[in-house]
Every structure is written in C-alpha cells, then in structure tokens.
Design an enzyme around this catalytic site. Sequence first.
Site, PDB file in Angstrom:
ATOM      1  N   GLU A 262       0.879  -1.165   0.000  1.00  0.00           N
ATOM      2  CA  GLU A 262       0.000   0.000   0.000  1.00  0.00           C
ATOM      3  C   GLU A 262       0.908   1.203   0.000  1.00  0.00           C
ATOM      4  OE1 GLU A 262      -1.390   3.271   1.217  1.00  0.00           O
ATOM      5  OE2 GLU A 262      -1.849   2.273   3.110  1.00  0.00           O
ATOM      6  N   CYS A 296      -1.996   9.114   3.186  1.00  0.00           N
ATOM      7  CA  CYS A 296      -1.833   8.593   1.835  1.00  0.00           C
ATOM      8  C   CYS A 296      -3.120   8.680   1.024  1.00  0.00           C
ATOM      9  CB  CYS A 296      -1.321   7.158   1.875  1.00  0.00           C
ATOM     10  SG  CYS A 296      -2.399   6.026   2.788  1.00  0.00           S
TER      11      CYS A 296
END
Length: 495
Positions: A262, A296
Amino acid sequence: MTTSQVGDQDRSELLPRTAMFIDGEWCAASDGRTRSVDNPATEATLASVPLATAADLDRALAAAADGFARWRRASAWERSDVLRRMAFAIREQADRFALVMTLEQGKPVAQARGEVLASADQFDWYADEARRIYGRTVDGHRTDTRILVRREPVGPVAAFAPWNFPSLLSARKIAPAVAAGCSVVVMAPIEAPFSTLLFAEVAEQVGLPAGVLNIVTGEPPAVSRHLIESPVIRKVSLTGSVPVGVELAKLAATGMKTVSMELGGHAPVLVFPDADVRRAATVAALGKFRNAGQVCIAASRFIVHESVSEEFTEVFVEATRKLRVGDGRADGVDVGPLSTAGRRAAVQELVEDAVGRGATVRFGGSAPEEFQVGYFFTPTVLTDVEPDMRVMNEEPFGPIAPITTFVGFDEAIALGNATPYGLGGFVFTEDLTTAFRASEELEVGMVGVNHLTIATAEAPFGGVKVSGYGREGGTEGIDSYTVTKYTSMLLGERP
C-alpha cells in the site's frame, strides 16, 4: 491530568517500555545502540529506542519460526478469542494510547483517539474473519476421487508500517496475520515507534503465545533487508512510499515471497456543477488537513467545475482559516505539526515551485510565525494551478490544497487520472449517473462519493498503478496471509 496538561516530562507514565519485543520478552539491542524519538511539536526528546543488530533480528526470526509452528495449529476459535480480547484491551486504554501517539507523531489527540479505536476495529473484524477462512470440495471427473481445497497460513510475515498512522497501519498487518495463523515480525516506524510497541503490551495482557508477535526497532534499510532476505519470512507487507515499495518488492522477488504493497497516493477530488458546493468545500477542507495532510488517502488535488470554482474556493478558504494550528495536546487544535523538519522543508518547496510558476496563494503558504519550535506549517490553499506543476504530480504529504478547474466530464476524468498514482479518488455530485460513471472511470482502488471517510475495517483498502497491490481490510484482507492447498484423494473399491 487533562490532555492539555500532559507534557514531555510526563512521558514515563504513558509510554510502553522503550525496548524491542522478541519471543515474548522486552529487550535492548545486543550492542546497546539507541536512537532518540522526538516530539515534533516541541522538538524535545521523548525517549530512545534500540537499533536492532543482525543478531537481534536473527533472534526475532527464530522466534517467528517457532511461533508459527505453534500458532498455525491453534484453532480458528482460539485465534478469534485472542484477537477479540486484544480489541477490547485497546479500546479500554484508548485515551492513553492516543496521548502516546500525539506525543510521538504530533496529530491532535482527538484524531489520535479515532485512530486507536479504528485499530481496535481491525482486531475485532479479524476476530470474525479468523473463523471464516473457508475451503471447499469440488466434484471431479471421477466418482472415486475427492478434490479438497484448503486455505492454510502462508508463514512468518515481515511487516513494515509508517509513522503517519503508527497504530492503525500496524494493526492492519498484525490482525490479519494472527487471524490466519501466521506469526509476524513488525518493524515499528523509527520516527514514531511507541504506538506499535503498545500492541506488545496488549499481546502480553491477553496471552498471545510468545513468538507470534515480535516488534523490532532500527534503521529501516538494514532491518528490512535482513528480514526480507531471511528464508524464514514467507510474506512481506508494506505501507510506505513508492520508492521504498519498489526496493522491498525487488528484495522479496529474490525469495519468491508473497508481497502486498500500500504505497503513495495523490487523490483527485472531482467537484461537478450539480454538487452541494458549500458542503463539498467544507468537507474537503476538513478532510484535506487532517493529520496535517500526512495521509496517503487524503484528498489531494481539487478539480472543480469552472462554473462553481470560485464559490468552492471561497468556502474552502473560509473553512481553512478557521482551523487552529498547534500542539496536538492543546484543546481545540485541528492541525498539528509535520513529522520532521525535512517534511516541512519539502512542503515549502512545493509551494514555492507552484508560486514561481504562476499559482496564487489564497491562504497560508509558509510556517506560522508564532511557533519558535516545532515543525508547523500553515494549511495552504493554492489557485491558478496548472497540471504540470510539481504540486499536482508529486504526493505532497503535507497541508497543501491545490485547486484547478475543468469544463467537461472527460476533462475531469483525464485530470483525475493524470498521475501514476491510483490509491483513492473522490467525487462530489448529486447526479447518480455522474457518480457511477466517474467512480468507475477513475483509475484508483477506492472511491468516495460525497464524502472522504472511506477507510474502514470491513472494506478492502488498497490501490492500483504505482500505489501498489493487494488489499488490507474487508474479507479480502486475510487472503494474502493464506496459501491454497489442493488435495486429490483416490478412494478404494466400494465396500
């Protein structure tokens, strides 16, 4: 003691042991080396943590191997029970855990508490998923053959989580690994390790067997290489930057290890003319500057229809102006410091590049003058932004909100898909057709329509393109911690 009264001097009452957790024991580095952890709001040292040596890491790997050999034989109900008790213990201590996070990472304590509770949700969700790792039987060509398919734990896991969400992102790796029957070696983020180390306290409290959870601290390049190159490790899980992801994927490939990544994001926010513009702008501003923009999945590029762009910008600036910047322990603070002086300098560079190429600063643009210490940066709104500016193409990971405009649907989608990132995207519209078409055409792993709060334990989290592969959360989150075994059984003659 109130939140605002908790100071760096009170840290001994809050922090976990400043040691690594290996094979059920707390330990220093074998050579005694340490590194300090600082409070980004005050620049004061909180404590020091060990820098793991190769011998320390080998001990953690041996513990993970032994832990896996035992834990893989635990029943699904036993694994579920341990995870449920971990979730309960985390919620019970949420206030303390939140203060620890604010001290080491800087985010406002209310946001930190929300992260702690979200971490507990991960353990709670995977307590259920531990009992739902289903196999199947398949009818084959022959009536005297039985085909069985079984999902088994992949093996010891090396997990790497970053500093921006030090509790939640570690929990996303520990919980599914333990649920599947794996052991795990977690490298706590060296900038903010204590939130992860608190999970070791919880593991001790609920009786997780020694070796199932091991937490080390150290210099990231050395630790990651040593762990990933070990034949003990069979899976690698990383949340981090794209460059780090590329390097770890290369290391894992040499050992043919399962990998989930990720990585970074630069999420577009498409605001169509039929949207509730005032609500969209207010929600976008509050979401953008959460955790000082160090998220993020954060709303990151605001792509607004030209007919409503000025109204959107005015409301966005108004909402931004009301945000209070300060030490996350103080009451009423909305935006804490950035993690390091280097992060603040990187954010300033992006602003200066945009302004130098014609962008307009509508609010902010520099560090606030009232703070003599701490890595603070004023939430910043930029307009007259062009698609080729750095701030539109590089993940800012800070409190910068660039606003640009579009005319038609196709242009909005093209701008949204214009970067190599593909983690998340957001759409604001009151038209169902627009909502479906935009969410389907954005090249991202996750889409929020008319809101930004899309991360949740019960849904799969992850990206496409350079933002990575694999999913954390949801029923999909446990998949990469298992391997599929097929057994074909030939029966004898009918009795």
